[in-house]
Every structure is written in C-alpha cells, then in structure tokens.
Scaffold this motif. Structure first.
Motif, PDB file in Angstrom:
ATOM      1  N   GLY A 114       5.194   3.212 -12.431  1.00  0.00           N
ATOM      2  CA  GLY A 114       3.829   3.842 -13.508  1.00  0.00           C
ATOM      3  C   GLY A 114       3.411   5.130 -13.183  1.00  0.00           C
ATOM      4  N   THR A 115       2.499   4.937 -11.718  1.00  0.00           N
ATOM      5  CA  THR A 115       2.312   5.724 -11.283  1.00  0.00           C
ATOM      6  C   THR A 115       3.655   6.843 -11.363  1.00  0.00           C
ATOM      7  N   VAL A 116       4.203   7.436 -10.758  1.00  0.00           N
ATOM      8  CA  VAL A 116       5.172   8.520 -10.393  1.00  0.00           C
ATOM      9  C   VAL A 116       5.346   8.981 -12.145  1.00  0.00           C
ATOM     10  N   ILE A 117       5.963   7.571 -13.005  1.00  0.00           N
ATOM     11  CA  ILE A 117       6.564   7.935 -14.108  1.00  0.00           C
ATOM     12  C   ILE A 117       4.922   8.959 -15.021  1.00  0.00           C
ATOM     13  N   ARG A 118       4.050   8.356 -14.444  1.00  0.00           N
ATOM     14  CA  ARG A 118       2.418   9.555 -15.353  1.00  0.00           C
ATOM     15  C   ARG A 118       2.440  10.822 -14.419  1.00  0.00           C
ATOM     16  N   LYS A 119       2.594  10.726 -13.504  1.00  0.00           N
ATOM     17  CA  LYS A 119       2.472  12.222 -12.461  1.00  0.00           C
ATOM     18  C   LYS A 119       2.984  13.308 -12.919  1.00  0.00           C
ATOM     19  N   SER A 120       4.968  12.588 -12.811  1.00  0.00           N
ATOM     20  CA  SER A 120       5.801  13.180 -13.240  1.00  0.00           C
ATOM     21  C   SER A 120       6.503  13.998 -14.841  1.00  0.00           C
ATOM     22  N   GLY A 121       5.605  12.883 -15.164  1.00  0.00           N
ATOM     23  CA  GLY A 121       5.490  13.223 -16.750  1.00  0.00           C
ATOM     24  C   GLY A 121       4.304  14.200 -17.258  1.00  0.00           C
TER      25      GLY A 121
ATOM     26  N   GLU B  97       2.507  11.071  -5.281  1.00  0.00           N
ATOM     27  CA  GLU B  97       2.766  12.236  -6.052  1.00  0.00           C
ATOM     28  C   GLU B  97       4.473  12.820  -5.378  1.00  0.00           C
ATOM     29  N   ALA B  98       4.760  12.506  -4.126  1.00  0.00           N
ATOM     30  CA  ALA B  98       5.735  13.659  -3.701  1.00  0.00           C
ATOM     31  C   ALA B  98       7.106  12.384  -4.715  1.00  0.00           C
ATOM     32  N   GLY B  99       6.623  11.849  -4.958  1.00  0.00           N
ATOM     33  CA  GLY B  99       7.580  10.706  -5.629  1.00  0.00           C
ATOM     34  C   GLY B  99       8.324  11.357  -7.353  1.00  0.00           C
ATOM     35  N   ALA B 100       7.533  12.504  -7.494  1.00  0.00           N
ATOM     36  CA  ALA B 100       7.009  12.854  -9.289  1.00  0.00           C
ATOM     37  C   ALA B 100       8.411  14.135  -8.723  1.00  0.00           C
ATOM     38  N   PHE B 101       8.435  14.049  -8.440  1.00  0.00           N
ATOM     39  CA  PHE B 101       9.800  15.189  -8.485  1.00  0.00           C
ATOM     40  C   PHE B 101      11.173  14.917  -9.133  1.00  0.00           C
ATOM     41  N   VAL B 102      11.505  13.390  -8.558  1.00  0.00           N
ATOM     42  CA  VAL B 102      12.044  13.023  -9.596  1.00  0.00           C
ATOM     43  C   VAL B 102      12.333  13.315 -11.440  1.00  0.00           C
ATOM     44  N   LEU B 103      11.500  12.621 -12.188  1.00  0.00           N
ATOM     45  CA  LEU B 103      11.518  13.006 -13.357  1.00  0.00           C
ATOM     46  C   LEU B 103      11.842  14.645 -14.020  1.00  0.00           C
ATOM     47  N   MET B 104      11.136  15.565 -13.091  1.00  0.00           N
ATOM     48  CA  MET B 104      10.887  16.362 -13.253  1.00  0.00           C
ATOM     49  C   MET B 104      12.511  17.159 -13.123  1.00  0.00           C
TER      50      MET B 104
ATOM     51  N   LEU C 273      -1.006  23.614 -15.270  1.00  0.00           N
ATOM     52  CA  LEU C 273      -0.754  22.037 -14.739  1.00  0.00           C
ATOM     53  C   LEU C 273      -2.224  21.704 -13.184  1.00  0.00           C
ATOM     54  N   ILE C 274      -2.464  21.945 -13.142  1.00  0.00           N
ATOM     55  CA  ILE C 274      -3.590  22.170 -12.160  1.00  0.00           C
ATOM     56  C   ILE C 274      -4.584  21.334 -13.334  1.00  0.00           C
ATOM     57  N   LEU C 275      -5.084  21.568 -14.184  1.00  0.00           N
ATOM     58  CA  LEU C 275      -6.161  21.000 -15.162  1.00  0.00           C
ATOM     59  C   LEU C 275      -5.523  20.083 -15.717  1.00  0.00           C
ATOM     60  N   ALA C 276      -4.338  19.676 -15.745  1.00  0.00           N
ATOM     61  CA  ALA C 276      -3.124  18.724 -16.631  1.00  0.00           C
ATOM     62  C   ALA C 276      -3.471  17.688 -15.298  1.00  0.00           C
ATOM     63  N   ASP C 277      -2.947  18.009 -13.960  1.00  0.00           N
ATOM     64  CA  ASP C 277      -3.022  17.359 -12.889  1.00  0.00           C
ATOM     65  C   ASP C 277      -4.458  15.898 -12.737  1.00  0.00           C
ATOM     66  N   LYS C 278      -5.112  17.428 -12.749  1.00  0.00           N
ATOM     67  CA  LYS C 278      -6.945  16.590 -12.640  1.00  0.00           C
ATOM     68  C   LYS C 278      -7.310  15.315 -13.739  1.00  0.00           C
ATOM     69  N   PHE C 279      -7.031  16.593 -15.128  1.00  0.00           N
ATOM     70  CA  PHE C 279      -8.175  15.221 -16.428  1.00  0.00           C
ATOM     71  C   PHE C 279      -6.517  14.285 -16.621  1.00  0.00           C
ATOM     72  N   ILE C 280      -5.355  14.373 -16.358  1.00  0.00           N
ATOM     73  CA  ILE C 280      -4.882  13.998 -17.506  1.00  0.00           C
ATOM     74  C   ILE C 280      -4.058  12.857 -16.223  1.00  0.00           C
ATOM     75  N   ALA C 281      -3.393  13.477 -15.313  1.00  0.00           N
ATOM     76  CA  ALA C 281      -2.083  12.389 -13.894  1.00  0.00           C
ATOM     77  C   ALA C 281      -3.473  12.172 -13.199  1.00  0.00           C
ATOM     78  N   GLY C 282      -4.902  12.232 -13.299  1.00  0.00           N
ATOM     79  CA  GLY C 282      -6.098  11.373 -12.024  1.00  0.00           C
ATOM     80  C   GLY C 282      -5.371  11.633 -10.787  1.00  0.00           C
ATOM     81  N   GLY C 283      -4.830  13.212 -10.554  1.00  0.00           N
ATOM     82  CA  GLY C 283      -4.902  13.773  -8.758  1.00  0.00           C
ATOM     83  C   GLY C 283      -6.164  14.995  -8.941  1.00  0.00           C
ATOM     84  N   ASN C 284      -6.164  15.843  -7.537  1.00  0.00           N
ATOM     85  CA  ASN C 284      -7.146  16.598  -7.154  1.00  0.00           C
ATOM     86  C   ASN C 284      -6.046  17.672  -7.844  1.00  0.00           C
TER      87      ASN C 284
END
Length: 315
Positions: free
Chosen positions: A68-75, A138-145, A241-252
C-alpha cells in the motif's frame, strides 16, 4: 577493456551513448542501412519493433502485488507528473497554435517536444536516488511509474488537449505489448524472471536505432534550447512533485524531486507518434533532439539537487 564501466559512468550512458553513435551514423552515413540491407538495416531502422519488445519486457517486470505504501507513493508521483504535463500541454495549445515555433531562439520547440519531455520520469534514476537517499518504499515507487513508459500517456495528453486525434485502436496497439507482458509476468514468476532481463538488455539497441533518427546538425541548432527545456522540466514538474510528495504521499519532498527528470525512453515518443499521425513528421526530428538533450540535462541536474535536498532535510 572496461567498456561497460566507462558507459555506466555517464548519466543514462547505456541509452545515451548508443544514441550518440546512432546519430553519428545517421549524420555521416545516412544511407548505411539501405546500403547494407538485411539485419544491419533492421538494427539501424528498427526503432518500433525493438521498442515493442522492450515494452513487453517492461510490463513483465512490474509486480501487481505492491504494498500500500508503494502504491500511495508511486500513484501520487505518477498522477502529479501526468497532470503537470497535461496542464503545460493545454498552455502550449494556446501559445504554440501551429504546433512548432519556426523562427528565433525557440525555433524547433513544439508541443510534442515539451509534453514528451515532461510526462515520463527516468525510473532507473529515481530508484537509484531513493535507494541512496530515501526509504525502501520510496525506491519501490518506480514500479507504478513504469506505466508512463511508452507513447500511451503522451498520446492521451496530446489527444485530450486537442493537439492530435488518435483512433481508439491506436491506443490499444500502443499498450497491448505492455499489457501482455504484465499479464504473463504476474501469472508466472518464471516468465517474470525471464522477460524482466530484457528491460536492460534492449536499451542499447533501441538507443542506437533512435539515434539513427537524429541529425547532429539539428542537435547543434537546438542544443541551448534543449538545455533550457531540461532545466524547465526540473523546475516546472519538480515543484508540484515536491509539494505532492510532502503533503499527499507523506514524504519529505526528496522523492518528488527525484522524479522530476525526463526518461530516456521518452526520446522514442516523437518518432513513434509521428508514425501514427503523419502531421507530426516535420516536428519529430527537432522534438527528438530536444528531448534527448533534456534527458542528459535532467540526468545530471536531478541527482545533484536531490542529494542536496535530502541531506539538508535529513540533517
């Protein structure tokens, strides 16, 4: 000789060095394929069949059973990247009504080149950066990409923005090899292991074939413009992409910045799309050269910015 080590020292070298060799062949011996004929001609001018095999192998390498984390991040990154490219495409329709600028500094710049440079992320570059600076998820997010690979997304953007019209069966034809590979890879793990090897193996071959669609005189004419296009891709897609990663995907934000590149496979899209819609044929050579330059620029700039960003955030 350490040929492979030398090639891999260059960002995207496995793709870009064969592409450069192909461009040299096409510039100084444009009739080499017709002269030698047979298999040599097939290798020089076989862009579409070589890429179709690569798309099939790419599909087979994608695992449906992602966390689920990978799908959320990559999606999140996938949707953001495509959305930004679509918005830019809409703006291009208004400001480049003829499809390509023909005079001045921006001569050769087209909607096809801009959309193609922006709508595909360099998955290998992203994965390697996140393996070093991010988490395993985060590294595995390239799968859906990897869904971005191929002309399908570019076709959808060009079609919905009114730049071009594609018959439904052309959309099916563009994605069918990918879907067949995806099905086989997920139905049988041995098929997945076998065909996944082709994703790296085919890169130099379609890189060389793509190079044979480029005349270096066009690259020289568009070189500085290509650099600006590459920098524009990093800025225009990187900030959302930075904003989406921080505020949607929960990254930095690091994963978003790492995704702000142009994929090496994007170089093929102008030629493929021109084959489907002949109206793009006059635009394709300049678009190919511009996208190739954008690949080089983003392959250099994105790792530097990502390293700086992640080190500062982690500190």
């Amino acid at each position: 000789m350490k040929i492979m080590q030398v090639v891999q020292r260059f960002p995207g070298g496995l793709m870009l060095i064969p592409l450069l060799l192909g461009a040299l062949t096409n510039t100084f011996a444009p009739n080499a394929g017709q002269y030698f004929g047979s298999f040599t001609n097939g290798l020089i001018h076989g862009t579409v069949p070589i890429l179709s095999v690569w798309f099939f192998c790419m599909g087979a390498s994608i695992d449906l059973r992602a966390t689920g984390t990978v799908i959320r991040k990559s999606g999140t990154l996938l949707v953001t990247k495509i959305a930004v490219a679509w918005i830019v495409g809409m703006l291009c329709v208004k400001f480049i009504p003829g499809g390509m600028i023909e005079t001045g500094f921006f001569a050769g710049l087209s909607t096809l080149a801009i959309v193609t440079a922006m709508d595909m992320t360099n998955g290998g570059l992203y994965a390697s950066l996140m393996a070093q600076y991010g988490s395993k998820e985060e590294a595995g997010a390239f799968v859906l990409m990897s869904i971005e690979s191929g002309p399908l997304v570019t076709m959808m953007i060009l079609g919905t923005t009114g730049v071009a019209q594609f018959e439904p069966h052309l959309f099916v034809g563009a994605v069918l090899p990918f879907l067949i590979g995806f099905a086989l890879g997920n139905l049988d793990k041995e098929c997945k292991a076998f065909f996944s090897q082709g994703t790296m193996l085919m890169i130099p071959f379609f890189g060389y074939a793509l190079g044979n669609t480029i005349n270096l005189a066009v690259v020289l004419d568009t070189g500085l413009l290509g650099i600006f296009l590459g920098l524009g891709v990093v800025v225009i897609t990187g900030i959302p992409l930075i904003l989406a990663d921080k505020f949607i995907a929960g990254g930095n934000g690091g994963a978003g910045l790492a995704a702000s590149s142009t994929a090496g496979a994007a170089v093929a899209n102008p030629v493929i799309i021109a084959g489907m819609v002949p109206a793009f044929a006059p635009v394709a050579p300049a678009a190919t050269a511009l996208v190739a330059t954008s690949v080089v620029v983003t392959s250099i700039v994105v790792p530097i910015l990502t390293a700086f960003w992640c080190k500062r955030v982690n500190k």
